[in-house]
Design a protein around this motif. Structure first.
Motif, short mmCIF file in Angstrom:
data_model
loop_
_atom_site.label_atom_id
_atom_site.label_comp_id
_atom_site.label_asym_id
_atom_site.label_seq_id
_atom_site.Cartn_x
_atom_site.Cartn_y
_atom_site.Cartn_z
N THR A 173 0.84 -1.19 0.00
CA THR A 173 0.00 0.00 0.00
C THR A 173 0.87 1.24 0.00
O THR A 173 2.05 1.17 0.38
CB THR A 173 -0.95 -0.01 1.22
N ASN B 242 -3.27 5.65 1.75
CA ASN B 242 -3.78 4.34 2.18
C ASN B 242 -2.85 3.65 3.17
O ASN B 242 -3.24 2.70 3.85
CB ASN B 242 -4.01 3.43 0.98
N ALA C 211 -4.39 -2.48 4.77
CA ALA C 211 -4.91 -2.04 3.48
C ALA C 211 -4.77 -3.15 2.43
O ALA C 211 -3.88 -4.00 2.51
CB ALA C 211 -4.16 -0.80 3.01
#
Length: 342
Positions: free
Chosen positions: A182, A186, A192
């Motif tokens: 990620t 994010n 994530a």
């Protein structure tokens, strides 16, 4: 004495203290731990004086080839229960994770209580288990180096796929969990999911390999801006000082406090939103944990991650993680990948 027999004998001693004649296991990794056979369908293992596994018909070939204890084909619950009662089993321990629908099959035939005998046994790894975790870590870290993340121009989801493929190429049986790649804002999401978008800054990668069933776990965050570097330095300090503090005899919560206090002193205590670490073995998350509430006493042979992090919502996050083998007087980092990737 074989390792599996050693584990079984220790559990039998725990069972004897509470007058259990049998201990029912259904979780795949627990059955693997006891017998070296990992089910691909359902299976039931009953630890008793003469332990036995009831395996599905489709698993009988692999079970007979790999199991170190007796294997019998499962035909029906009534047949299985009848055999156990015929052996004089009345008090039956079950693993806490046993699903309720299975518990219902047994509850009217035995005095049943949930017990953590196998969880306690699995906390302390043998030298062979630690060797497998170390090999899994070597595979995962070599894959990360060859991924060349600093020069990789692929989107997040393809980078994750490349990393998984490299681990397989270098001898992994698979990934320890869904690889996290990620980036950008994010990265403030601890778990994530990789997106179909180009890498942004910073880049956070959390990955692990499985080797002969045993997991590895690492996280690295590649930072770029002055603020990202500032946060990374704080997380690295918490990471290093927590590892330095590890030694048998301390409580797990005391190690969590070391990392948490450092991050709090810099004003980011509310941004540290998970525990400091978790045990690793046949499962990626085992007990004990380096958390605020876990008062388990650290013992030689445990393998526990240290992974402090700071997450600034909608901005970015930084996590740094290594896996630690607890030795006689200290914690040893498994692997040799640099903490800071430049």
């Amino acid at each position: 004495m074989e390792i599996n027999e050693f584990h079984i004998n220790n559990i039998l001693k725990d069972m004897e203290k509470k007058e259990y004649q049998g201990y029912l296991l259904a979780q795949f990794t627990n059955i693997h731990y006891i017998s070296n056979y990992r089910p691909t369908s359902f299976a039931f293992c009953v630890i008793k004086e003469d332990p036995i596994i009831y395996a599905s018909k489709m698993d009988m070939e692999i079970a007979n080839k790999t199991s170190t204890i007796e294997v019998k084909e499962f035909t029906s619950f009534s047949d299985m229960l009848g055999e156990l009662k015929k052996e004089g089993i009345s008090n039956l321990a079950i693993e806490p994770s046993l699903v309720y629908s299975t518990y219902e099959k047994f509850k009217d035939s035995f005095n049943i209580k949930s017990e953590t005998f196998i969880d306690a046994q699995r906390q302390i790894k043998t030298a062979d288990e630690i060797d497998k975790i170390q090999k899994a870590t070597q595979i995962a870290q070599k894959a990360f180096v060859d991924l060349d993340i600093l020069n990789n121009t692929n989107p997040e989801n393809i980078v994750a796929l490349e990393l998984d493929n490299l681990m397989r190429k270098y001898g992994a049986n698979g990934s320890s969990f869904d690889t996290i790649v990620t980036s950008g804002s994010n990265s403030s999401l601890p778990h994530a999911t990789p997106q179909d978008k180009q890498l942004e800054k910073p880049i956070l990668i959390d990955w692990g390999a499985k080797y002969h069933g045993y997991c590895s776990d690492n996280t690295r965050t590649i930072v770029y801006t002055e603020k990202q570097n500032e946060i990374c330095d704080i997380v690295a300090e918490a990471h290093d000082k927590a590892i330095k503090a590890i030694k048998p005899g301390l409580k797990c919560c005391e190690i969590d406090k070391v990392a948490r206090d450092i991050i709090s002193e810099y004003g980011y205590g509310d941004n540290y939103i998970h525990s400091t670490g978790h045990s690793v073995g046949l499962d990626i998350h085992e007990i004990p944990t380096f958390s605020t509430k876990d008062k388990t006493v650290i013992g030689k042979g445990m393998v526990i991650t240290v992974e402090p992090g700071i997450y600034l919502e909608d901005n970015f996050g930084v996590r740094l993680e290594d896996t630690i083998a607890i030795e006689k007087n200290k914690g040893r980092i498994i692997g040799d990948l640099p903490l800071i990737i430049e």
